[in-house]
Motif scaffolding. Structure first.
Motif, PDB file in Angstrom:
ATOM      1  N   ASP A  60       0.872  -1.172   0.000  1.00 39.50           N
ATOM      2  CA  ASP A  60       0.000   0.000   0.000  1.00 39.50           C
ATOM      3  C   ASP A  60       0.906   1.218   0.000  1.00 39.50           C
ATOM      4  N   GLN A  62       0.622   5.879   0.059  1.00 37.80           N
ATOM      5  CA  GLN A  62      -0.249   7.057   0.066  1.00 37.80           C
ATOM      6  C   GLN A  62       0.594   8.316   0.054  1.00 37.80           C
ATOM      7  N   ARG A 109      -3.820   3.495   5.889  1.00 38.51           N
ATOM      8  CA  ARG A 109      -4.327   4.736   5.314  1.00 38.51           C
ATOM      9  C   ARG A 109      -4.354   5.814   6.369  1.00 38.51           C
ATOM     10  N   ARG A 156     -10.031  -0.490   3.217  1.00 38.30           N
ATOM     11  CA  ARG A 156     -10.394   0.918   3.138  1.00 38.30           C
ATOM     12  C   ARG A 156     -11.552   1.214   4.091  1.00 38.30           C
ATOM     13  N   GLU A 259      -8.146   2.944  -8.602  1.00 38.62           N
ATOM     14  CA  GLU A 259      -8.464   4.360  -8.444  1.00 38.62           C
ATOM     15  C   GLU A 259      -9.614   4.685  -9.388  1.00 38.62           C
ATOM     16  N   GLU A 307      -0.060   5.234  -7.073  1.00 37.18           N
ATOM     17  CA  GLU A 307      -1.067   6.285  -7.055  1.00 37.18           C
ATOM     18  C   GLU A 307      -0.728   7.309  -8.129  1.00 37.18           C
TER      19      GLU A 307
END
Length: 317
Positions: A60, A62, A109, A156, A259, A307
C-alpha cells in the motif's frame, strides 16, 4: 533511509483518449509507485522526480497532503517519510497476546481524522492509531483460512464508518462495522476457468487484492489472481467486468490497486504480467484504454502499489 536522485526513464507509450490524435487528447499522468526495493515518483515526461530505497515491497502507499509518503518499509512497520528521506512518524506492529506469531501489514491509510488505519495479519484486526502510536480503536476480523502472509490485502474505511476488507486467502471481500460485525460479503469464484498456480498470467484463483465502494453502492473489485476487474451490486451480481483477454493487446495477470477518477475513468494495477504488458491501465466505463504505464527500468514485475499524483478532482482510492 537516504534520499537518492535518479534519471531512469519511462519505457512505453501513452495512448490517445478516443483515438483522436490531437495534442489535447493525450492523457498524461505522474505516478508514485513502489517496486525493486524503492519508491519513486515518475513524472508524465518519464523523468524520475524522486526516489527512496525501502526494505521491502510495500503493498500500500499514500501521498499525503503535506507531500510526505506513507509506506511500509518492513512487514511490521508503517512509516511517514518526507522528501529528504527522513522518517517523521512510524508505527511498529507486534503480536497481541495470546497470539504470539508473525505479523504482516499489507494495508494502511491516513484518515481525514488524522488517525492512521492499519490492518494487521496474524492479529486479525484493524487498528486506528494516533500520532503518538496510541491505539484508539480496534476492529476484529473474521478469517476462515488464517495466513499471516495473506489474511488481508487492501483495506479501506468507508464514509459510513465501516471497513471494506479484502481477505486474500479467503477469496472474499467483507464489510465490517466498527465492532467487527460482518454486514456484507462477496466471495469470488473462478469465473468459469480452472484454478492454476503461478503469479503471472498463467496463474488463476480467487486471491482478491483490493476493492472500492462506489457512489452507487456497488463494489468495484480488483480480483488479484482472478485476472479481472469487476463490479458487483449489493446482491452480489456482477454488473460490469473486464476479463483477462478483453482489452486489445493486453493480458491481465494479478490485478492490484484501484483508483476511480472524477471523470469516471478507472485506473488499476496489472502486476506480474511481464514486460510486454503495462503495469497500470486507465479505462473508461465503456472499456476503452486511454492511458497505460510501462516502466521496467524504474520498477519491475511486482509493482503492486501505485497512485496517480497529478489528477484534479476527487479521487476514490
Amino acid at each position: 533511509m537516504q534520499f537518492k536522485a535518479s534519471g531512469w526513464a519511462l519505457v512505453g507509450a501513452l495512448l490517445f483518449a478516443g483515438g483522436g490524435g490531437r495534442a489535447d487528447d493525450v492523457i498524461h499522468h505522474s505516478v508514485l509507485a513502489a517496486d525493486n526495493g524503492h519508491v519513486a515518483i515518475v513524472k508524465d515526461s518519464g523523468e524520475v522526480e524522486w526516489t527512496l530505497p525501502i526494505g521491502g515491497n510495500t503493498h500500500d502507499i499514500q501521498l499525503l497532503p503535506n507531500g510526505n509518503v506513507l509506506l511500509s518499509d518492513s512487514p511490521t512497520t508503517v512509516e511517514e517519510v518526507d522528501r529528504a528521506g527522513k522518517v517523521v512518524w512510524m508505527h511498529q506492529s507486534t503480536p497481541k497476546p495470546p497470539y504470539s506469531g508473525a505479523i504482516e501489514i499489507h494495508s494502511f491509510r491516513r484518515l481525514q481524522s488524522g488517525l492512521t488505519m492499519i490492518a494487521e495479519t496474524g492479529n486479525l484486526r484493524i487498528i486506528e492509531v494516533d500520532s503518538h502510536e496510541v491505539v484508539v480503536h480496534e476492529t476484529p476480523l473474521t478469517v476462515v483460512h488464517p495466513s499471516t502472509h495473506s489474511d488481508t490485502r487492501r483495506v479501506r474505511k468507508l464514509e459510513n464508518g465501516n471497513y471494506l476488507v479484502c481477505h486474500e486467502n479467503d477469496g472474499c471481500v467483507r464489510e465490517y462495522d466498527p465492532s467487527g460485525k460482518v454486514v456484507w460479503s462477496y466471495a469470488l469464484d473462478l469465473n468459469g476457468r480452472p484454478e492454476s498456480p503461478g503469479h503471472g498470467p498463467e496463474g488463476h484463483g480467487c486471491h482478491v487484492f483490493s476493492a472500492l465502494r462506489l457512489k452507487s453502492g456497488n463494489t468495484l473489485i480488483a480480483g488479484g489472481n482472478n485476472n479481472r476487474i469487476f463490479e458487483v451490486n449489493h446482491a452480489g451480481t456482477v454488473v460490469w467486468s473486464i476479463d483477462q483477454k478483453e482489452l486489445p493487446g493486453i493480458t491481465l495477470a494479478w490485478i492490484t490497486g484501484l483508483e476511480v477518477l472524477s471523470n469516471g475513468h478507472i485506473v488499476f494495477g496489472n502486476c506480474h504480467a511481464g514486460p510486454e504488458n503495462p503495469q497500470l491501465i486507465e479505462v473508461t466505463r465503456d472499456k476503452r484504454v486511454v492511458w497505460t504505464f510501462r516502466d521496467f527500468k524504474t520498477f519491475g514485475n511486482a509493482l503492486s502499489s501505485a497512485e496517480l499524483v497529478d489528477v484534479k478532482g476527487r479521487i476514490l482510492r
